[in-house]
Design a protein around this motif. Structure first.
Motif, mmCIF file in Angstrom:
data_model
loop_
_atom_site.group_PDB
_atom_site.id
_atom_site.type_symbol
_atom_site.label_atom_id
_atom_site.label_comp_id
_atom_site.label_asym_id
_atom_site.label_seq_id
_atom_site.Cartn_x
_atom_site.Cartn_y
_atom_site.Cartn_z
ATOM 1 N N VAL A 229 -5.137 -14.940 -3.756
ATOM 2 C CA VAL A 229 -5.581 -13.695 -4.380
ATOM 3 C C VAL A 229 -5.073 -12.509 -3.563
ATOM 4 C CG1 VAL A 229 -7.557 -12.391 -5.245
ATOM 5 C CG2 VAL A 229 -7.655 -14.890 -5.179
ATOM 6 N N ASP A 230 -4.498 -11.547 -4.241
ATOM 7 C CA ASP A 230 -3.946 -10.359 -3.584
ATOM 8 C C ASP A 230 -5.020 -9.283 -3.491
ATOM 9 O OD1 ASP A 230 -2.517 -8.211 -2.633
ATOM 10 O OD2 ASP A 230 -1.304 -7.927 -4.439
ATOM 11 N N CYS A 231 -5.853 -9.374 -2.464
ATOM 12 C CA CYS A 231 -6.850 -8.326 -2.222
ATOM 13 C C CYS A 231 -7.281 -8.388 -0.763
ATOM 14 C CB CYS A 231 -8.051 -8.459 -3.155
ATOM 15 S SG CYS A 231 -9.036 -9.933 -2.887
ATOM 16 N N ALA A 232 -7.647 -7.238 -0.224
ATOM 17 C CA ALA A 232 -8.084 -7.177 1.170
ATOM 18 C C ALA A 232 -9.564 -7.473 1.317
ATOM 19 C CB ALA A 232 -7.769 -5.788 1.741
ATOM 20 N N SER A 233 -10.333 -7.231 0.270
ATOM 21 C CA SER A 233 -11.788 -7.363 0.321
ATOM 22 C C SER A 233 -12.241 -8.769 -0.027
ATOM 23 C CB SER A 233 -12.430 -6.354 -0.642
ATOM 24 O OG SER A 233 -13.769 -6.673 -0.907
ATOM 25 N N ALA A 234 -13.139 -9.308 0.783
ATOM 26 C CA ALA A 234 -13.718 -10.626 0.488
ATOM 27 C C ALA A 234 -14.535 -10.583 -0.791
ATOM 28 C CB ALA A 234 -14.585 -11.087 1.660
ATOM 29 N N ASN A 235 -15.220 -9.479 -1.039
ATOM 30 C CA ASN A 235 -16.033 -9.356 -2.252
ATOM 31 C C ASN A 235 -15.173 -9.366 -3.517
ATOM 32 O OD1 ASN A 235 -18.424 -9.210 -0.804
ATOM 33 N ND2 ASN A 235 -18.429 -6.981 -0.718
#
Length: 301
Positions: A138-144
């Motif tokens: 998944v391309d996102c910095a946030s764990a949420n």
């Protein structure tokens, strides 16, 4: 569409759906804009963008996905101002105080009254399933945000075993050792940025554009500090910052790799996406395996 962050999940079992079959599963949960009285909506859109038709895109055993989230924008200051006006009006007319429970009710009423006029803000979250290696990236910095993505996929499929990919050796220990020795494992090399944390007094030292082999870094490590973030390069094709959760942020690909995708002279945005996705996924697949090997393999316990 080159990914900038990597949060990687191990799938509990082989993913056997074809891109077409997966698209059918996602269709009932495709994105629909917020209604007048809705605060937020989340759903699936074509990873190819506005030109795309299917909710998935397959290439060489990799399946691209894209989720869209839309939120109503309600400035807190506007709600607060209207709430205070209502509270003052009640006090003036009814000569009584307004308690917390009543204030909360008034706040909800104001929020719902403003929703139909509120602006909306949308964001996209890309990801892909590596069917060969049983991974979800998944391309996102946030764990949420990553959890939001995996939960939506799980809901669409009915079930999905996806757990964060963890190495056998703690990421902070490996990165600290790399700084001490100056010799990362495999084909990794040190970058010019790190973050050090002291477990006893919670001191944090952040440095950019540094020589990570400098004596000052070593001295901090000798006092018991450890690396929580470390900039590295892999084969001079992928640069990123690894953190102590074994996630990869600020990912950058080499110019040579980017040019290779453009050499195929795509005529449409869909063709451009297909070229970039095919090259990126192959490179990331090798990079992820190399990172696992450098951190002692995968923790399967």
């Amino acid at each position: 569409m080159w990914y900038k962050n990597l949060r990687i999940f191990r799938l509990g079992e082989a993913f056997e759906l074809t891109p077409e079959q997966l698209a059918e599963k996602l269709e009932p949960a495709s994105f629909i804009p917020c209604g007048k009285m809705e605060v937020s909506r989340y759903g699936w859109v074509s990873p190819l963008g506005p030109e795309g038709v299917s909710l998935t895109h397959g290439a060489g055993g990799y399946i691209a996905l894209c989720a869209k989230k839309q939120d109503k924008i309600l400035p807190a200051g506007v709600i607060k101002e209207q709430l205070e006006e209502k509270v003052r009006d009640i006090r003036a007319k009814e000569h009584r105080p307004v308690g917390r429970k009543e204030r909360d009710t008034l706040k909800d009423e104001i929020t719902f009254s403003l929703l139909p006029q509120a602006f909306t803000k949308s964001s996209l979250c890309h990801g892909f399933i590596d069917t060969r290696n049983h991974l979800l990236v998944v391309d996102c910095a946030s764990a949420n945000k990553a959890e939001e993505f995996t939960s939506a996929l799980r809901d669409a499929l009915g079930s999905l075993q996806a757990t964060p990919l963890n190495p056998k050796q703690p990421a902070s220990s490996v990165m600290t050792n790399w700084l001490k020795t100056g010799q990362p494992e495999g084909e990794f090399t040190l970058g010019d940025e790190c973050e050090l944390i002291a477990s006893k007094d919670e001191r944090v030292i952040r440095g950019k554009k540094l020589d990570l082999l400098d004596d000052q870094i070593t001295q901090h490590l000798d006092t018991g500090m450890f690396a929580s973030k470390l900039a590295v390069s892999w084969k001079e094709t992928v640069n990123c910052v690894i953190d102590d959760q074994f996630t990869f942020k600020r990912v950058k690909f080499s110019d040579e790799l980017l040019e290779r995708a453009g050499d195929r002279n795509p005529e449409t945005l869909a063709e451009q996406f297909d070229n970039e996705f095919a090259i990126m996924t192959l490179e990331l697949s090798a990079f992820i395996q190399a990172a696992l090997n450098a951190f002692g393999g995968e923790d399967t316990v």
